[in-house]
Motif scaffolding. Structure first.
Motif, mmCIF file in Angstrom:
data_model
loop_
_atom_site.group_PDB
_atom_site.id
_atom_site.type_symbol
_atom_site.label_atom_id
_atom_site.label_comp_id
_atom_site.label_asym_id
_atom_site.label_seq_id
_atom_site.Cartn_x
_atom_site.Cartn_y
_atom_site.Cartn_z
ATOM 1 N N ALA A 1 50.494 57.963 43.463
ATOM 2 C CA ALA A 1 49.302 57.376 42.618
ATOM 3 C C ALA A 1 49.637 56.125 42.216
ATOM 4 O O ALA A 1 50.968 55.703 42.114
ATOM 5 N N MET A 2 48.721 55.344 42.107
ATOM 6 C CA MET A 2 48.880 53.871 41.186
ATOM 7 C C MET A 2 47.786 53.768 40.345
ATOM 8 O O MET A 2 46.766 54.223 40.465
ATOM 9 N N ILE A 3 48.144 53.230 39.019
ATOM 10 C CA ILE A 3 47.303 53.178 37.962
ATOM 11 C C ILE A 3 46.882 51.657 38.116
ATOM 12 O O ILE A 3 47.634 50.775 37.851
ATOM 13 N N ILE A 4 45.538 51.512 37.959
ATOM 14 C CA ILE A 4 45.221 50.176 37.647
ATOM 15 C C ILE A 4 44.228 49.828 36.525
ATOM 16 O O ILE A 4 43.401 50.892 36.308
ATOM 17 N N ASP A 5 44.829 48.947 35.594
ATOM 18 C CA ASP A 5 43.895 48.491 34.400
ATOM 19 C C ASP A 5 43.252 47.324 34.804
ATOM 20 O O ASP A 5 43.676 46.079 35.190
ATOM 21 N N VAL A 6 41.863 47.301 34.820
ATOM 22 C CA VAL A 6 40.890 46.271 35.112
ATOM 23 C C VAL A 6 40.536 45.343 33.914
ATOM 24 O O VAL A 6 39.750 44.524 33.900
ATOM 25 N N ARG A 7 41.044 45.636 32.899
ATOM 26 C CA ARG A 7 40.940 44.772 31.715
ATOM 27 C C ARG A 7 41.398 43.387 31.706
ATOM 28 O O ARG A 7 42.493 43.031 32.258
ATOM 29 N N SER A 8 41.150 42.523 30.630
ATOM 30 C CA SER A 8 41.625 41.036 30.444
ATOM 31 C C SER A 8 42.860 41.122 29.596
ATOM 32 O O SER A 8 43.105 42.153 29.213
ATOM 33 N N ASP A 9 43.368 39.917 29.758
ATOM 34 C CA ASP A 9 44.782 39.914 28.985
ATOM 35 C C ASP A 9 44.799 40.118 27.510
ATOM 36 O O ASP A 9 45.420 40.654 27.000
ATOM 37 N N ASN B 1 38.074 38.117 36.410
ATOM 38 C CA ASN B 1 38.682 36.873 37.189
ATOM 39 C C ASN B 1 38.387 37.424 38.671
ATOM 40 O O ASN B 1 39.401 37.943 39.394
ATOM 41 N N PRO B 2 37.059 37.179 39.091
ATOM 42 C CA PRO B 2 36.742 37.715 40.475
ATOM 43 C C PRO B 2 37.464 37.157 41.713
ATOM 44 O O PRO B 2 38.065 37.973 42.581
ATOM 45 N N ASN B 3 38.131 36.009 41.786
ATOM 46 C CA ASN B 3 38.721 35.553 42.920
ATOM 47 C C ASN B 3 40.177 36.220 42.841
ATOM 48 O O ASN B 3 40.455 36.873 44.018
ATOM 49 N N GLU B 4 40.870 36.186 41.629
ATOM 50 C CA GLU B 4 42.105 36.740 41.649
ATOM 51 C C GLU B 4 41.972 38.326 41.734
ATOM 52 O O GLU B 4 42.835 39.046 42.614
ATOM 53 N N PHE B 5 40.954 38.897 41.424
ATOM 54 C CA PHE B 5 40.897 40.368 41.427
ATOM 55 C C PHE B 5 40.639 40.839 43.028
ATOM 56 O O PHE B 5 41.333 41.791 43.597
ATOM 57 N N MET B 6 39.768 40.136 43.840
ATOM 58 C CA MET B 6 39.606 40.318 44.907
ATOM 59 C C MET B 6 40.864 39.985 46.029
ATOM 60 O O MET B 6 41.161 40.721 46.596
ATOM 61 N N GLU B 7 41.504 38.906 45.539
ATOM 62 C CA GLU B 7 42.681 38.539 46.413
ATOM 63 C C GLU B 7 43.651 39.887 46.306
ATOM 64 O O GLU B 7 44.428 40.118 47.351
ATOM 65 N N THR B 8 43.597 40.392 44.880
ATOM 66 C CA THR B 8 44.969 41.447 44.904
ATOM 67 C C THR B 8 44.089 42.572 45.613
ATOM 68 O O THR B 8 45.064 43.527 46.159
ATOM 69 N N ALA B 9 42.907 42.757 45.575
ATOM 70 C CA ALA B 9 42.445 44.119 45.862
ATOM 71 C C ALA B 9 42.592 44.226 47.575
ATOM 72 O O ALA B 9 42.973 45.365 48.113
ATOM 73 N N ILE C 1 48.029 51.992 29.226
ATOM 74 C CA ILE C 1 48.632 53.209 29.731
ATOM 75 C C ILE C 1 50.118 52.780 30.638
ATOM 76 O O ILE C 1 49.942 52.002 31.631
ATOM 77 N N PRO C 2 51.142 53.565 30.264
ATOM 78 C CA PRO C 2 52.487 52.957 31.101
ATOM 79 C C PRO C 2 52.565 53.049 32.499
ATOM 80 O O PRO C 2 51.763 54.114 33.044
ATOM 81 N N GLY C 3 52.975 52.353 33.082
ATOM 82 C CA GLY C 3 52.790 52.036 34.888
ATOM 83 C C GLY C 3 51.690 51.429 35.008
ATOM 84 O O GLY C 3 51.530 51.357 36.586
ATOM 85 N N ALA C 4 50.604 51.221 34.396
ATOM 86 C CA ALA C 4 49.474 50.436 34.891
ATOM 87 C C ALA C 4 49.846 49.048 35.394
ATOM 88 O O ALA C 4 50.759 48.266 34.814
ATOM 89 N N LYS C 5 49.126 48.599 36.554
ATOM 90 C CA LYS C 5 49.181 47.428 37.060
ATOM 91 C C LYS C 5 47.873 46.771 36.672
ATOM 92 O O LYS C 5 46.745 47.244 36.802
ATOM 93 N N GLN C 6 47.815 45.558 35.926
ATOM 94 C CA GLN C 6 46.683 44.658 35.657
ATOM 95 C C GLN C 6 46.132 44.130 36.647
ATOM 96 O O GLN C 6 46.619 43.383 37.647
ATOM 97 N N MET C 7 44.770 44.426 36.839
ATOM 98 C CA MET C 7 43.919 43.375 37.841
ATOM 99 C C MET C 7 42.553 43.147 37.203
ATOM 100 O O MET C 7 41.771 43.960 37.074
ATOM 101 N N ASP C 8 42.671 41.878 36.452
ATOM 102 C CA ASP C 8 41.376 41.799 35.412
ATOM 103 C C ASP C 8 40.302 41.475 36.344
ATOM 104 O O ASP C 8 39.842 40.420 37.221
ATOM 105 N N ILE C 9 39.159 42.544 36.545
ATOM 106 C CA ILE C 9 38.174 42.176 36.943
ATOM 107 C C ILE C 9 37.215 41.124 36.754
ATOM 108 O O ILE C 9 36.278 40.647 37.382
#
Length: 103
Positions: free
Chosen positions: A19-27, A45-53, A35-43
Motif C-alpha cells: 500500500a501507498m497512501i496519497i493525500d491530494v490536498r493543498s499545503d 497543481n496539475p503539472n506537478e501532480f501529473m509529473e509525479t503520477a 494520515i500517517p505515512g501519506a505522500k502529498q500530491m496536490d491535485i
C-alpha cells in the motif's frame, strides 16, 4: 477505482503490504493534519501532480484521500487512466477521518 468507507479503508490498508497512501490536498489543508505515512500530491497543481503520477509504481495499491472525497475520486480516475489498477478512494475524506492523524 473502489470507493471505501472509513472502516473498509482502514481494514484493507492494515492488511495491505503493498500500500501507498496519497493525500491530494493543498499545503494549506495539510496544516489541519494528515494520515500517517501519506505522500502529498496536490491535485490543484496539475503539472506537478501529473509529473509525479507518471512516476508512480503501477504494481502498488494506492489509498487516496482529500478533504471530502471528490478530488481523491478524480485522482483515482487519473491513476486508472495511467495504468494503475488498484486505487481506493476514501469516502468522506479527511473531514470524516476518525483514525490516526499527524499534525
Amino acid at each position: 477505482m473502489e470507493d471505501l468507507s472509513q472502516k473498509e479503508w482502514r481494514e484493507k490498508l492494515a492488511e495491505d503490504a503493498n500500500a501507498m497512501i496519497i493525500d491530494v490536498r493543498s499545503d494549506e489543508e495539510l496544516e489541519e493534519g494528515f494520515i500517517p505515512g501519506a505522500k502529498q500530491m496536490d491535485i490543484r497543481n496539475p503539472n506537478e501532480f501529473m509529473e509525479t503520477a507518471h512516476q508512480l509504481d503501477t504494481s502498488k495499491n494506492y489509498y487516496v484521500y482529500c478533504r471530502s472525497g471528490a478530488r481523491s475520486s478524480q485522482a483515482c480516475a487519473i491513476f486508472n487512466s495511467l495504468g494503475i489498477k488498484n486505487t481506493y478512494n476514501l469516502e468522506g475524506g479527511f473531514m470524516e477521518w476518525d483514525g490516526e492523524k499527524t499534525k
